[in-house]
Design a protein around this motif. Structure first.
Motif, PDB file in Angstrom:
ATOM      1  N   GLU A 609       0.862  -1.181   0.000  1.00  0.00           N
ATOM      2  CA  GLU A 609       0.000   0.000   0.000  1.00  0.00           C
ATOM      3  C   GLU A 609       0.902   1.236   0.000  1.00  0.00           C
ATOM      4  OE1 GLU A 609      -3.915   1.758   2.361  1.00  0.00           O
ATOM      5  OE2 GLU A 609      -2.710   0.150   3.252  1.00  0.00           O
ATOM      6  N   ALA A 610       0.554   2.169  -0.804  1.00  0.00           N
ATOM      7  CA  ALA A 610       1.339   3.406  -0.866  1.00  0.00           C
ATOM      8  C   ALA A 610       1.170   4.196   0.421  1.00  0.00           C
ATOM      9  CB  ALA A 610       0.893   4.241  -2.072  1.00  0.00           C
ATOM     10  N   GLN A 611       2.214   4.966   0.805  1.00  0.00           N
ATOM     11  CA  GLN A 611       2.158   5.742   2.025  1.00  0.00           C
ATOM     12  C   GLN A 611       1.042   6.791   1.939  1.00  0.00           C
ATOM     13  OE1 GLN A 611       4.786   5.141   0.202  1.00  0.00           O
ATOM     14  NE2 GLN A 611       6.672   4.864   1.402  1.00  0.00           N
ATOM     15  N   LYS A 612       0.399   6.948   3.094  1.00  0.00           N
ATOM     16  CA  LYS A 612      -0.664   7.938   3.203  1.00  0.00           C
ATOM     17  C   LYS A 612      -0.241   8.988   4.214  1.00  0.00           C
ATOM     18  CE  LYS A 612      -4.198   4.392   2.414  1.00  0.00           C
ATOM     19  NZ  LYS A 612      -5.401   3.706   2.986  1.00  0.00           N
ATOM     20  N   THR A 613      -0.529  10.219   3.905  1.00  0.00           N
ATOM     21  CA  THR A 613      -0.118  11.304   4.794  1.00  0.00           C
ATOM     22  C   THR A 613      -1.294  12.224   5.057  1.00  0.00           C
ATOM     23  OG1 THR A 613       0.575  12.705   2.950  1.00  0.00           O
ATOM     24  CG2 THR A 613       2.254  11.266   3.937  1.00  0.00           C
ATOM     25  N   VAL A 614      -1.206  12.891   6.226  1.00  0.00           N
ATOM     26  CA  VAL A 614      -2.147  13.955   6.568  1.00  0.00           C
ATOM     27  C   VAL A 614      -1.321  15.188   6.921  1.00  0.00           C
ATOM     28  CG1 VAL A 614      -3.965  12.410   7.376  1.00  0.00           C
ATOM     29  CG2 VAL A 614      -2.213  13.194   8.974  1.00  0.00           C
ATOM     30  N   THR A 615      -1.963  16.344   6.872  1.00  0.00           N
ATOM     31  CA  THR A 615      -1.263  17.604   7.120  1.00  0.00           C
ATOM     32  C   THR A 615      -1.890  18.302   8.311  1.00  0.00           C
ATOM     33  OG1 THR A 615      -0.774  17.812   4.765  1.00  0.00           O
ATOM     34  CG2 THR A 615      -0.574  19.795   6.099  1.00  0.00           C
ATOM     35  N   ILE A 616      -1.029  18.793   9.207  1.00  0.00           N
ATOM     36  CA  ILE A 616      -1.495  19.555  10.377  1.00  0.00           C
ATOM     37  C   ILE A 616      -0.795  20.898  10.336  1.00  0.00           C
ATOM     38  CG2 ILE A 616      -1.684  19.625  12.878  1.00  0.00           C
ATOM     39  CD1 ILE A 616      -1.413  16.609  12.912  1.00  0.00           C
ATOM     40  N   ILE A 617      -1.556  21.945  10.334  1.00  0.00           N
ATOM     41  CA  ILE A 617      -0.987  23.289  10.306  1.00  0.00           C
ATOM     42  C   ILE A 617      -1.631  24.098  11.416  1.00  0.00           C
ATOM     43  CG2 ILE A 617      -0.463  23.259   7.813  1.00  0.00           C
ATOM     44  CD1 ILE A 617      -3.027  24.758   7.323  1.00  0.00           C
ATOM     45  N   PHE A 622       4.617  20.953  16.471  1.00  0.00           N
ATOM     46  CA  PHE A 622       5.349  20.460  15.312  1.00  0.00           C
ATOM     47  C   PHE A 622       4.388  20.288  14.130  1.00  0.00           C
ATOM     48  CE2 PHE A 622       7.577  18.877  19.084  1.00  0.00           C
ATOM     49  CZ  PHE A 622       8.835  19.416  18.882  1.00  0.00           C
ATOM     50  N   PRO A 623       4.043  21.362  13.486  1.00  0.00           N
ATOM     51  CA  PRO A 623       3.143  21.233  12.327  1.00  0.00           C
ATOM     52  C   PRO A 623       3.871  20.584  11.149  1.00  0.00           C
ATOM     53  CG  PRO A 623       3.905  23.487  12.530  1.00  0.00           C
ATOM     54  CD  PRO A 623       4.435  22.766  13.726  1.00  0.00           C
ATOM     55  N   GLY A 624       3.114  20.052  10.199  1.00  0.00           N
ATOM     56  CA  GLY A 624       3.696  19.454   8.996  1.00  0.00           C
ATOM     57  C   GLY A 624       2.909  18.243   8.549  1.00  0.00           C
ATOM     58  N   ASN A 625       3.549  17.428   7.699  1.00  0.00           N
ATOM     59  CA  ASN A 625       2.921  16.224   7.165  1.00  0.00           C
ATOM     60  C   ASN A 625       3.273  15.038   8.041  1.00  0.00           C
ATOM     61  OD1 ASN A 625       1.908  17.687   4.974  1.00  0.00           O
ATOM     62  ND2 ASN A 625       3.725  17.267   3.720  1.00  0.00           N
ATOM     63  N   TYR A 626       2.297  14.168   8.237  1.00  0.00           N
ATOM     64  CA  TYR A 626       2.490  12.983   9.074  1.00  0.00           C
ATOM     65  C   TYR A 626       1.936  11.785   8.334  1.00  0.00           C
ATOM     66  CZ  TYR A 626       3.802  16.024  12.940  1.00  0.00           C
ATOM     67  OH  TYR A 626       4.435  16.948  13.721  1.00  0.00           O
ATOM     68  N   THR A 627       2.666  10.671   8.472  1.00  0.00           N
ATOM     69  CA  THR A 627       2.259   9.442   7.797  1.00  0.00           C
ATOM     70  C   THR A 627       1.231   8.702   8.644  1.00  0.00           C
ATOM     71  OG1 THR A 627       4.433   9.251   6.780  1.00  0.00           O
ATOM     72  CG2 THR A 627       3.076   7.264   6.831  1.00  0.00           C
ATOM     73  N   ILE A 628       0.238   8.166   7.952  1.00  0.00           N
ATOM     74  CA  ILE A 628      -0.767   7.340   8.641  1.00  0.00           C
ATOM     75  C   ILE A 628      -0.171   5.941   8.786  1.00  0.00           C
ATOM     76  CG2 ILE A 628      -3.092   6.396   8.489  1.00  0.00           C
ATOM     77  CD1 ILE A 628      -3.855   8.786   6.773  1.00  0.00           C
ATOM     78  N   ILE A 629       0.002   5.530  10.014  1.00  0.00           N
ATOM     79  CA  ILE A 629       0.694   4.268  10.263  1.00  0.00           C
ATOM     80  C   ILE A 629      -0.218   3.085   9.984  1.00  0.00           C
ATOM     81  CG2 ILE A 629       1.832   2.863  12.016  1.00  0.00           C
ATOM     82  CD1 ILE A 629       2.686   5.441  13.387  1.00  0.00           C
ATOM     83  N   SER A 630      -1.450   3.160  10.376  1.00  0.00           N
ATOM     84  CA  SER A 630      -2.382   2.055  10.177  1.00  0.00           C
ATOM     85  C   SER A 630      -3.694   2.592   9.643  1.00  0.00           C
ATOM     86  CB  SER A 630      -2.624   1.308  11.510  1.00  0.00           C
ATOM     87  OG  SER A 630      -3.371   2.131  12.399  1.00  0.00           O
ATOM     88  N   ASP A 684      -5.854   9.518   3.303  1.00  0.00           N
ATOM     89  CA  ASP A 684      -4.740  10.197   2.648  1.00  0.00           C
ATOM     90  C   ASP A 684      -5.182  11.578   2.160  1.00  0.00           C
ATOM     91  OD1 ASP A 684      -2.206  10.537   1.558  1.00  0.00           O
ATOM     92  OD2 ASP A 684      -2.848   9.765  -0.392  1.00  0.00           O
ATOM     93  N   GLY A 685      -4.390  12.599   2.504  1.00  0.00           N
ATOM     94  CA  GLY A 685      -4.690  13.947   2.041  1.00  0.00           C
ATOM     95  C   GLY A 685      -5.501  14.777   3.010  1.00  0.00           C
ATOM     96  N   ASP A 686      -5.939  14.217   4.158  1.00  0.00           N
ATOM     97  CA  ASP A 686      -6.695  15.011   5.136  1.00  0.00           C
ATOM     98  C   ASP A 686      -5.826  16.147   5.676  1.00  0.00           C
ATOM     99  OD1 ASP A 686      -8.850  13.445   4.745  1.00  0.00           O
ATOM    100  OD2 ASP A 686      -8.669  12.312   6.622  1.00  0.00           O
ATOM    101  N   THR A 687      -6.492  17.250   6.029  1.00  0.00           N
ATOM    102  CA  THR A 687      -5.785  18.425   6.550  1.00  0.00           C
ATOM    103  C   THR A 687      -6.514  18.922   7.787  1.00  0.00           C
ATOM    104  OG1 THR A 687      -5.061  19.065   4.333  1.00  0.00           O
ATOM    105  CG2 THR A 687      -4.977  20.758   6.044  1.00  0.00           C
ATOM    106  N   LEU A 688      -5.727  19.210   8.849  1.00  0.00           N
ATOM    107  CA  LEU A 688      -6.278  19.729  10.106  1.00  0.00           C
ATOM    108  C   LEU A 688      -5.627  21.075  10.364  1.00  0.00           C
ATOM    109  CD1 LEU A 688      -8.229  18.790  12.363  1.00  0.00           C
ATOM    110  CD2 LEU A 688      -6.212  18.081  13.663  1.00  0.00           C
ATOM    111  N   MET A 689      -6.472  22.125  10.528  1.00  0.00           N
ATOM    112  CA  MET A 689      -5.965  23.476  10.746  1.00  0.00           C
ATOM    113  C   MET A 689      -6.409  23.950  12.126  1.00  0.00           C
ATOM    114  SD  MET A 689      -6.494  26.955   8.524  1.00  0.00           S
ATOM    115  CE  MET A 689      -8.140  27.210   9.148  1.00  0.00           C
ATOM    116  N   ILE A 690      -5.423  24.246  13.011  1.00  0.00           N
ATOM    117  CA  ILE A 690      -5.700  24.717  14.374  1.00  0.00           C
ATOM    118  C   ILE A 690      -5.426  26.221  14.401  1.00  0.00           C
ATOM    119  CG2 ILE A 690      -5.011  24.578  16.771  1.00  0.00           C
ATOM    120  CD1 ILE A 690      -4.343  21.645  14.491  1.00  0.00           C
ATOM    121  N   PRO A 691      -6.478  27.035  14.517  1.00  0.00           N
ATOM    122  CA  PRO A 691      -6.275  28.488  14.482  1.00  0.00           C
ATOM    123  C   PRO A 691      -6.060  29.052  15.895  1.00  0.00           C
ATOM    124  CG  PRO A 691      -8.591  28.031  14.414  1.00  0.00           C
ATOM    125  CD  PRO A 691      -7.916  26.694  14.515  1.00  0.00           C
TER     126      PRO A 691
END
Length: 807
Positions: A609-617, A622-630, A684-691
């Protein structure tokens, strides 16, 4: 210009010369038209043609014509006053240029054009009376298109044949009155004088007796003049004397030539003594519609001295008929005797004049000969018998001897676009194409050998020979090609037009494909080849993609024949095959052969399975991209990876995006209780924005002052509306909704006369919808009565209810 250069300029030059004399010598005193031009006084000096302007030339010409003088009078006056032909030639060039570069319209040229046009119109009018006859109608059309050969030569304004006055004296030139002889003596004695031949034919020099030179050539006159000059110069032209003479021709005289018969413009013409027969014909416009181009007589002293055939010049550029003219010569254009029309495949179609006894081959030569596409085996012609038209034909052997008659129309047809001795071979041979039917290629086997033999994939069980049987349809001759090649059956003779078709094995099979999909680099359809294996097809498809595995490869195959081992509802058979890794050659892989139309599906590894990442800004450590482990990670698990949120983070305003769309989730609640259904699994591709915490509230829509104001925890909904100036008339109070920063939206709740407005949080947006304006409409009397009845009924009902409750 509309007419021949010579005639137009010549008349104008004559007028110029006369008017120049008159303007200097008192022409104004002699304005009587009846007085001859020769009575004009001798001018004191001549005018140089180069000194006049184009406008002056035009004015002088008009003035001369207004005195009533004819062209002949003008000519005589010019010659008597000593103007040379060189000066006249210069005048011609001046006349050619009209002021402001406008071209002078020549009435003679117009008359010539009108004459030709009228001739054509008359001919068309006469012949179209019988246009009910289709043959005659076609003849009229052809005559409109094809004019008589040679007529276009005289119709061109450039073909003037103007004589060249600046050439050496011709050896056969005959001297006559008005010719000028120039004598130049040089050496020990020097003298020069010009002598004009008198009307009596003599010239006089010095104080010597006149010498008769009329009718002599310039060479003969030279001998007589030298003999006479020796009376003054005794050693003239003698060896060792030192005194010599040169006698040449100066200005030449003018002669008058009459052109009569079938000329376009018959009449008498004044031309230079150097003019030839072609010069005069050009002036007259050539033969008219009835004139002959091949029987033109030059008559001198009542004797025919030359019969001109213009075709010799037009076809062969032969100028032997272009003889020099003499004074009082007559050119007689006879009517044509016979004209024949050539149409079709000749290089120069048209109407040609034939002389008595001339064959059709000569006329074809005048037409430039046959075109490359001409059918020369047989020529057809149409002939007028006096009562009707008949059709005849001649073969190629008769062309040289057949004599046409007047009015014949010969039609040279075009050959058919068919080769009479060809055969063709198509299909599975080395060199297919068209071949000549000859001794070395007159049977099927010889034709195959000529085409370098059969191809390796030729189908030998059957071949076809298409043969035209002379009927409406083409016949087919089928034969066993293998037996023919092996000599088991007799060879087949070929006929003109036969077409041999040899099929290949591939031609007789359906064009089939193999389909491969799944974890290969280039999935798609590929050609089927005999004995192709799964590994071969994967190799053609570029190999495996990352994650593709060589086992559990599925092959789907059509069922072609009935089988007992499958249910009747099953139409395909499924095979699951394993192949060697890395596409190495393996004998076991060759055991399973693919068949046409098989579908191959290559599976992917179940663990790949290809790696899946999410983004937290935003406000995390530590904001940035994180890999979904499971595949079971949720939103709440992200905050542990980021090291927690910062103190200024505003969790109620956290926004969660999926596929660039905002999902309204309450992150603060999820953090407190991860078991909530809103704690979504991560993709994959989810984004979380904490204002950060927002300190403003926006009021928009149906209020008097839409604005952004500060958030005050003490304020309630009505306070913010009041700060915005209150509702407008169109503000829809019942439909108010509040959007919170996390994307959630809450609307006003209504129950009877009670309303519950949403809670306003920091960063919220309050929206008051605006009602659509309804056009005011006056109620009808019936609607007013109904409204009053309803109100009265309600008041009555309430009154009864109040009375009842009070008891």
């Amino acid at each position: 210009m509309h007419y021949h250069f010579f005639s137009r300029l010549y008349l104008s030059v004559l007028s110029f010369t006369l008017l120049f004399f008159v303007s200097i010598s008192g022409f104004a005193q002699n304005t009587n038209p009846s007085k001859p031009a020769t009575a004009l006084p001798e001018p004191a000096q001549k005018v140089n043609p180069s000194q006049i302007t184009n406008q002056q030339a035009t004015d002088f010409y008009n003035q001369a014509k207004s005195t009533g003088m004819s062209d002949m009078d003008i000519e005589k006056a010019a010659l008597q006053r000593g103007y040379t032909l060189d000066q006249i030639s210069a005048m011609r060039k001046r006349v050619a240029q009209k002021p402001e570069q406008e071209e002078v319209a020549d009435p003679n040229r117009d008359e010539l054009d009108e004459t030709r046009d009228q001739d054509e119109l008359d001919e068309l009018e006469d012949e179209t009376h019988n246009e009910k006859d289709s043959t005659n109608a076609r003849k009229v059309t052809r005559k409109r298109i094809n004019r008589t050969f040679g007529s276009s030569f005289f119709a061109q304004p450039s073909s003037t044949f103007e004589p060249n006055l600046r050439i050496a004296t011709p050896r056969n030139y005959i001297l006559g009155p008005e010719d000028e002889i120039v004598v130049d003596i040089y050496g020990n004695s020097v003298d020069n004088f010009k002598m004009k031949i008198s009307p009596e034919g003599t010239v006089k020099m010095l104080n010597l007796a006149p010498v008769y030179v009329n009718g002599l050539t310039i060479e003969q006159a030279n001998e007589r003049i030298v003999n006479r000059l020796r009376q003054a110069y005794s050693t003239l032209n003698r060896s060792g004397s030192g005194t010599y003479s040169s006698i040449t021709l100066g200005n030449v005289r003018s002669i008058r030539v009459m052109i009569t018969g079938e000329a376009t413009r018959p009449g008498t013409y004044t031309v230079s003594s150097l003019a030839t027969a072609f010069n005069a014909l050009s002036l007259s416009g050539g033969p008219n519609k009835n004139g002959s181009y091949r029987n033109i007589e030059v008559i001198r002293n009542n004797n025919v001295i030359r019969k001109i055939d213009l075709y010799r010049f037009l076809v062969d550029a032969d100028l032997k008929d272009n003889i020099a003219l003499q004074d009082q010569d007559i050119i007689l254009i006879r009517p044509f005797e016979s004209r024949i029309e050539l149409v079709g495949q000749v290089k120069r179609p048209g109407i040609f004049e034939a002389r008595t006894g001339e064959s059709i081959s000569s006329l074809i030569r005048y037409a430039g000969g046959f075109t490359p596409e001409a059918y020369t085996q047989t020529l057809t012609y149409q002939r007028n018998t006096g009562t009707n038209y008949v059709i005849g034909s001649i073969d190629s052997a008769q062309i040289a001897s057949f004599t046409p008659k007047n009015g014949d129309i010969f039609n040279i047809k075009k050959i058919l676009d068919i080769v009479s001795n060809q055969v063709e071979v198509k299909g599975a041979v080395t060199l297919p194409g068209i071949y000549a039917l000859e001794e070395r290629c007159n049977t099927v086997l010889k034709l195959i050998q000529m085409s370098q033999g059969l191809s390796p994939r030729a189908f030998l069980n059957r071949a076809l020979l298409e043969r035209s049987s002379g009927e409406t349809q083409t016949g087919i001759v089928a034969f066993d090609l293998r037996k023919l090649v092996n000599g088991e059956i007799a060879d087949i003779e070929l006929l003109p037009g036969d077409i041999l078709t040899v099929k290949s094995v591939e031609d007789l099979k359906e064009f089939t494909f193999l389909s491969i999909s799944g974890s290969v680099i280039n999935p798609g359809n590929y050609f089927y080849y005999k004995d192709i294996s799964i590994a071969d097809l994967i190799f053609q498809a570029g190999g495996y993609t990352e994650g593709g595995v060589p086992y559990r490869i599925e092959v789907s195959r059509r069922i072609k024949n009935d089988t007992l081992d499958l249910p009747t509802s099953q139409n395909v058979r499924i095979y699951t095959i394993d192949v060697a890794d890395n596409l190495i050659l393996n004998p076991d892989d060759q055991k399973f052969k693919l068949e046409p139309s098989d579908m191959v599906i290559v599976r992917k590894s179940p663990r790949y399975e290809a790696q899946k990442t999410v983004t937290i800004i935003g406000e995390v450590k530590f904001p940035g991209n994180y890999t979904i482990i499971s595949n079971f990670e949720r939103i709440s698990d992200l905050f542990t990876k980021t090291g927690g949120v910062k103190p200024e983070a505003y969790l109620p305003g956290v926004r969660f995006y999926r596929n660039r769309e905002l999902l309204a989730v309450d992150i603060e609640t999820i953090m407190k209780k991860p078991s909530l259904p809103s704690n979504l699994l991560l993709l994959d591709g989810d984004t979380l924005m904490i204002p950060r915490r927002s300190e403003t509230v926006r009021i928009q829509g149906g209020v008097h002052n839409p604005s952004v104001m500060n958030y005050d925890p003490k304020y309630e909904y009505e306070d913010y509306i009041s700060q915005a100036g209150g509702y407008t008339e169109q503000g829809w109070k019942k439909r108010v909704y509040v959007s919170h920063p996390n994307g959630r939206t809450y609307r006003t709740k209504n129950f009877l006369f009670f309303r519950s407005y949403p809670t306003i949080a920091p960063g919220s947006i309050v929206t008051i919808p605006v009602k659509a304006e309804q056009p005011e409409r006056e109620r009808t009397p019936g609607e007013r009565i109904a409204l009053f009845s309803f109100i009265a009924s309600m008041v009555s009902t309430l009154s009864i209810a109040i009375i009842t409750l009070s008891r």
